[in-house]
Design a protein around this motif. Structure first.
Motif, PDB file in Angstrom:
ATOM      1  N   UNK A 119       7.429  65.711 -31.716  1.00 27.48           N
ATOM      2  CA  UNK A 119       7.114  65.386 -33.100  1.00 27.48           C
ATOM      3  C   UNK A 119       6.682  66.629 -33.880  1.00 27.48           C
ATOM      4  N   UNK A 120       5.838  67.444 -33.258  1.00 27.47           N
ATOM      5  CA  UNK A 120       5.382  68.670 -33.920  1.00 27.47           C
ATOM      6  C   UNK A 120       6.551  69.627 -34.148  1.00 27.47           C
ATOM      7  N   UNK A 121       7.374  69.782 -33.121  1.00 28.32           N
ATOM      8  CA  UNK A 121       8.532  70.667 -33.248  1.00 28.32           C
ATOM      9  C   UNK A 121       9.497  70.163 -34.312  1.00 28.32           C
ATOM     10  N   UNK A 122       9.702  68.851 -34.366  1.00 29.28           N
ATOM     11  CA  UNK A 122      10.618  68.275 -35.350  1.00 29.28           C
ATOM     12  C   UNK A 122      10.092  68.459 -36.772  1.00 29.28           C
ATOM     13  N   UNK A 123       8.770  68.425 -36.946  1.00 27.15           N
ATOM     14  CA  UNK A 123       8.186  68.604 -38.274  1.00 27.15           C
ATOM     15  C   UNK A 123       8.512  69.995 -38.822  1.00 27.15           C
ATOM     16  N   UNK A 124       8.326  71.017 -38.002  1.00 22.92           N
ATOM     17  CA  UNK A 124       8.585  72.384 -38.453  1.00 22.92           C
ATOM     18  C   UNK A 124      10.083  72.670 -38.544  1.00 22.92           C
ATOM     19  N   UNK A 125      10.845  72.185 -37.559  1.00 20.52           N
ATOM     20  CA  UNK A 125      12.286  72.426 -37.585  1.00 20.52           C
ATOM     21  C   UNK A 125      12.945  71.713 -38.761  1.00 20.52           C
ATOM     22  N   UNK A 126      12.535  70.482 -39.027  1.00 20.87           N
ATOM     23  CA  UNK A 126      13.102  69.744 -40.148  1.00 20.87           C
ATOM     24  C   UNK A 126      12.775  70.390 -41.478  1.00 20.87           C
ATOM     25  N   UNK A 141       9.784  73.682 -57.046  1.00 21.44           N
ATOM     26  CA  UNK A 141       9.136  74.615 -56.114  1.00 21.44           C
ATOM     27  C   UNK A 141       7.643  74.315 -55.948  1.00 21.44           C
ATOM     28  N   UNK A 142       7.048  74.738 -54.820  1.00 16.88           N
ATOM     29  CA  UNK A 142       7.697  75.380 -53.677  1.00 16.88           C
ATOM     30  C   UNK A 142       8.523  74.372 -52.880  1.00 16.88           C
ATOM     31  N   UNK A 143       9.767  74.712 -52.647  1.00 19.00           N
ATOM     32  CA  UNK A 143      10.710  73.754 -52.068  1.00 19.00           C
ATOM     33  C   UNK A 143      10.335  73.394 -50.633  1.00 19.00           C
ATOM     34  N   UNK A 144       9.743  74.348 -49.900  1.00 19.47           N
ATOM     35  CA  UNK A 144       9.378  74.045 -48.518  1.00 19.47           C
ATOM     36  C   UNK A 144       8.384  72.876 -48.462  1.00 19.47           C
ATOM     37  N   UNK A 145       7.528  72.747 -49.492  1.00 18.69           N
ATOM     38  CA  UNK A 145       6.552  71.649 -49.512  1.00 18.69           C
ATOM     39  C   UNK A 145       7.260  70.314 -49.662  1.00 18.69           C
ATOM     40  N   UNK A 146       8.312  70.286 -50.472  1.00 17.81           N
ATOM     41  CA  UNK A 146       9.103  69.064 -50.632  1.00 17.81           C
ATOM     42  C   UNK A 146       9.773  68.700 -49.304  1.00 17.81           C
ATOM     43  N   UNK A 147      10.301  69.716 -48.613  1.00 18.33           N
ATOM     44  CA  UNK A 147      10.948  69.476 -47.322  1.00 18.33           C
ATOM     45  C   UNK A 147       9.940  69.024 -46.269  1.00 18.33           C
ATOM     46  N   UNK A 148       8.725  69.585 -46.315  1.00 22.29           N
ATOM     47  CA  UNK A 148       7.665  69.214 -45.377  1.00 22.29           C
ATOM     48  C   UNK A 148       7.277  67.747 -45.544  1.00 22.29           C
ATOM     49  N   UNK A 149       7.081  67.314 -46.794  1.00 20.96           N
ATOM     50  CA  UNK A 149       6.687  65.928 -47.033  1.00 20.96           C
ATOM     51  C   UNK A 149       7.800  64.962 -46.621  1.00 20.96           C
ATOM     52  N   UNK A 150       9.051  65.364 -46.842  1.00 21.02           N
ATOM     53  CA  UNK A 150      10.165  64.508 -46.433  1.00 21.02           C
ATOM     54  C   UNK A 150      10.194  64.349 -44.916  1.00 21.02           C
ATOM     55  N   UNK A 151      10.165  65.474 -44.203  1.00 19.18           N
ATOM     56  CA  UNK A 151      10.253  65.434 -42.739  1.00 19.18           C
ATOM     57  C   UNK A 151       9.061  64.703 -42.133  1.00 19.18           C
ATOM     58  N   UNK A 152       7.860  65.035 -42.616  1.00 17.40           N
ATOM     59  CA  UNK A 152       6.664  64.385 -42.090  1.00 17.40           C
ATOM     60  C   UNK A 152       6.654  62.890 -42.352  1.00 17.40           C
ATOM     61  N   UNK A 153       7.138  62.488 -43.525  1.00 15.21           N
ATOM     62  CA  UNK A 153       7.182  61.063 -43.845  1.00 15.21           C
ATOM     63  C   UNK A 153       8.135  60.314 -42.920  1.00 15.21           C
ATOM     64  N   UNK A 154       9.260  60.940 -42.608  1.00 18.56           N
ATOM     65  CA  UNK A 154      10.214  60.336 -41.678  1.00 18.56           C
ATOM     66  C   UNK A 154       9.578  60.128 -40.313  1.00 18.56           C
ATOM     67  N   UNK A 155       8.920  61.170 -39.801  1.00 13.51           N
ATOM     68  CA  UNK A 155       8.316  61.082 -38.477  1.00 13.51           C
ATOM     69  C   UNK A 155       7.153  60.091 -38.452  1.00 13.51           C
TER      70      UNK A 155
END
Length: 230
Positions: A119-126, A141-155
């Motif tokens: 789960x931790x690895x998938x959060x950073x990789x996603x 922006x910052x776009x990485x924050x948008x990607x982080x919230x998306x991936x974390x929400x999925x997990x």
């Protein structure tokens, strides 16, 4: 049609600005879903789906003709993801309710150690994989924050469907990044709601932790007194 037109155009005046009604309603449904999830009630899933549909129309910005502050592809995409994973969680919890006690759908449990690492690895990789995609789509922006919230929400949503207590902690990680992003993008109703979620998810973690311990102990066979078998 008049109701839909009103729903898509309605705003709530706040000071010198206004909040989009759909954003407020979507977050209210989301809060109700979180409360149901804490109590392990099956109805939490369909209520959450209703909120996701409302918020989807909000975060797509002007696609629906609404004067929303900014387009957040990650936030919009996570609403679609929520709907898909919620359907899975709804099915799992309905199936589990037949063996649950007091109408609850499952007994909380800890994820295996290998799953936690995954789960931790998938959060950073996603996050790393989705950041350039969301950037090319023009996400705020910052776009990485948008990607982080998306991936974390999925997990987190998947973890809730599986009944893993750790899913609450993933939500905390999502809120730490997502709240400043929402404030920056001008989605104040969602930002304040997710700020509240941050404290709520910590409470939910301890509720599930205690419930898992209590219900696992109640299902253990009672010890047989010495000499009882003779």
């Amino acid at each position: 049609m008049d109701f839909l037109r009103w729903l898509f155009e309605a705003q709530i005046p706040v000071g010198g600005s206004a909040l989009v009604l759909r954003e407020v309603l979507g977050n209210i449904f989301g809060l109700a879903s979180a409360l149901g999830g804490m109590r392990r009630k099956v109805w939490a899933w369909p209520v959450g789906i209703a909120g996701n549909l409302l918020l989807l129309t909000v975060f797509l910005g002007n696609v629906f003709g609404a004067a929303t502050p900014a387009t957040l592809w990650g936030q919009a995409g996570r609403q679609m993801m929520f709907i898909a994973v919620a359907a899975y969680g709804w099915y799992r919890w309905r199936e589990g309710r037949s063996t649950a006690t007091q109408g609850r759908a499952l007994v909380p449990s800890w994820a295996p150690a290998k799953v936690r690492i995954a789960l931790i690895a998938a959060l950073f990789a996603g996050t790393a994989a989705l950041t350039p995609l969301f950037d090319s789509l023009g996400s705020y922006p910052p776009v990485w924050a948008d990607a982080w919230t998306f991936t974390g929400s999925l997990l987190a949503t998947y973890g809730m469907a599986r009944g893993w207590t750790e899913f609450w902690l993933i939500w905390v990680a999502v809120d730490i990044v997502g709240v400043p992003l929402l404030f920056s993008a001008g989605y104040f109703a969602s930002a304040f709601m997710y700020l509240f979620y941050g404290f709520f998810t910590l409470a939910g973690f301890f509720v599930w932790w205690r419930a898992g311990r209590r219900e696992s102990l109640s299902t253990q066979p009672a010890a047989v007194p010495a000499g009882a078998a003779s």
